[in-house]
Design an enzyme around this catalytic site. Structure first.
Site, mmCIF file in Angstrom:
data_model
loop_
_atom_site.group_PDB
_atom_site.id
_atom_site.type_symbol
_atom_site.label_atom_id
_atom_site.label_comp_id
_atom_site.label_asym_id
_atom_site.label_seq_id
_atom_site.Cartn_x
_atom_site.Cartn_y
_atom_site.Cartn_z
ATOM 1 N N GLU A 190 6.826 -21.597 7.775
ATOM 2 C CA GLU A 190 7.165 -21.543 9.033
ATOM 3 C C GLU A 190 7.841 -22.268 9.619
ATOM 4 O OE1 GLU A 190 4.527 -22.076 12.159
ATOM 5 O OE2 GLU A 190 3.463 -21.122 10.564
ATOM 6 N N GLU A 245 1.300 -1.532 -0.094
ATOM 7 C CA GLU A 245 0.163 -0.023 -0.026
ATOM 8 C C GLU A 245 1.071 0.840 0.263
ATOM 9 O OE1 GLU A 245 -3.040 0.590 -0.146
ATOM 10 O OE2 GLU A 245 -4.106 -1.693 0.026
#
Length: 301
Positions: free
Chosen positions: A114, A83
């Protein structure tokens, strides 16, 4: 591994019978839990400001801000990073979001990624981390191997490391140069850290990126003056910003914006001072894009 000791994995006593409630009652329970999230960030405000200041320091010295995480945490980092270019006109390589498993993991669960500390290290190696950079590792549990591997490597390179976690006394908290510990407590659905923990992480990431951009001169008053008018909505937003900042008509704003090739800051400076388009652009550039400083400099002359 004893997950029961993690705040993010404990059962919420307020929702033990949630599977027996009506849809409205479930929604109310979720809402009640969400109302607790913002307050859990209060104890970490100083540390959040430190990370924002470190990010500004990085930007001014040719460094970057990198977010890295797995699952929801990784996706939130990628979201915040993505953004920045349209909102603040930054280079896409200035704020970077990395997620365990790469772009495929943005839409697909790759849970095993992960657990790979070497993957975290190699993902940062590909970004050529240096002492100029700031690396924010994100994990609700604070113990994700992918993040720990990345943090260890970042520290070896001299980068400033931060850990955004939702559990106390975690390995990531202990490893980080700056620890951002926000503990929203047990989830409505036990262990579903995309909920309160994810909301808390999103709020903190908003603070880091927004504060760093404000302090770096990307905001004039509370206007996003580096917005990139790349579509009709953003073109109209740029016009509105110029009108708000200068008091001119929308037509005058549009003319100045075109003369400045979409540079909202330079258009505002041009309209406030009355100087030529080229001179306006030069003043803003001399002040490294800090519009308020450019206007002060002009007024002093």
């Amino acid at each position: 591994m004893d997950l029961t000791k993690l705040a993010t994995e404990r059962r919420n006593p307020d929702t033990l019978n949630i599977d027996e409630l009506s849809a409205l009652e479930v929604v109310q329970k979720i809402h009640e839990a969400d109302l607790q999230v913002a307050s859990c960030i209060t104890p970490a405000l100083k540390e959040i400001s430190i990370v924002a200041e470190k990010a500004v320091e990085a930007f001014e010295n040719g460094g970057r801000l990198l977010y890295i995480g797995a699952g929801t945490s990784g996706r939130l980092g990628v979201l915040d990073a993505s953004e920045c270019p349209p909102t603040y006109g930054t280079d896409p390589k200035l704020v970077i979001g990395l997620i365990a498993g790469g772009e495929f993991a943005l839409r697909n669960a790759i849970e095993g990624a992960e657990d790979d500390a070497e993957l975290g290290k190699s993902d940062l190696q590909k970004e050529n981390i240096t002492e100029k950079d700031v690396v924010v590792a994100i994990a609700a549990s604070g113990r994700t191997p992918y993040c720990l591997g990345a943090m260890e490597y970042a520290k070896q390179q001299g980068a400033h490391t931060a850990a955004l976690v939702c559990s106390m006394n975690s390995p990531m908290e202990k490893l980080a140069d700056t620890s951002l510990v926000v503990v929203p407590g047990p989830e409505v659905v036990t262990g579903s850290t995309r909920m309160k923990a994810g909301t808390a992480q999103k709020l903190v990431l908003n603070m880091i990126s927004t504060t760093s951009m404000i302090k770096w001169g990307k905001v004039y008053s509370n206007l996003m003056v580096d917005v990139q008018p790349t579509n009709e909505k953003l073109k109209q937003r740029a016009r509105n910003i110029i009108v708000e900042a200068t008091g001119v008509s929308e037509e005058e704003a549009d003319t100045a914006l075109k003369e400045q090739n979409g540079n909202t800051k330079a258009a505002i400076f041009q309209l406030i001072t009355g100087v030529s388009a080229d001179e306006a652009k030069g003043y803003v550039e001399k002040q490294n894009g800090r519009l308020k400083d450019a206007i002060k400099l002009y007024s002093q002359k």
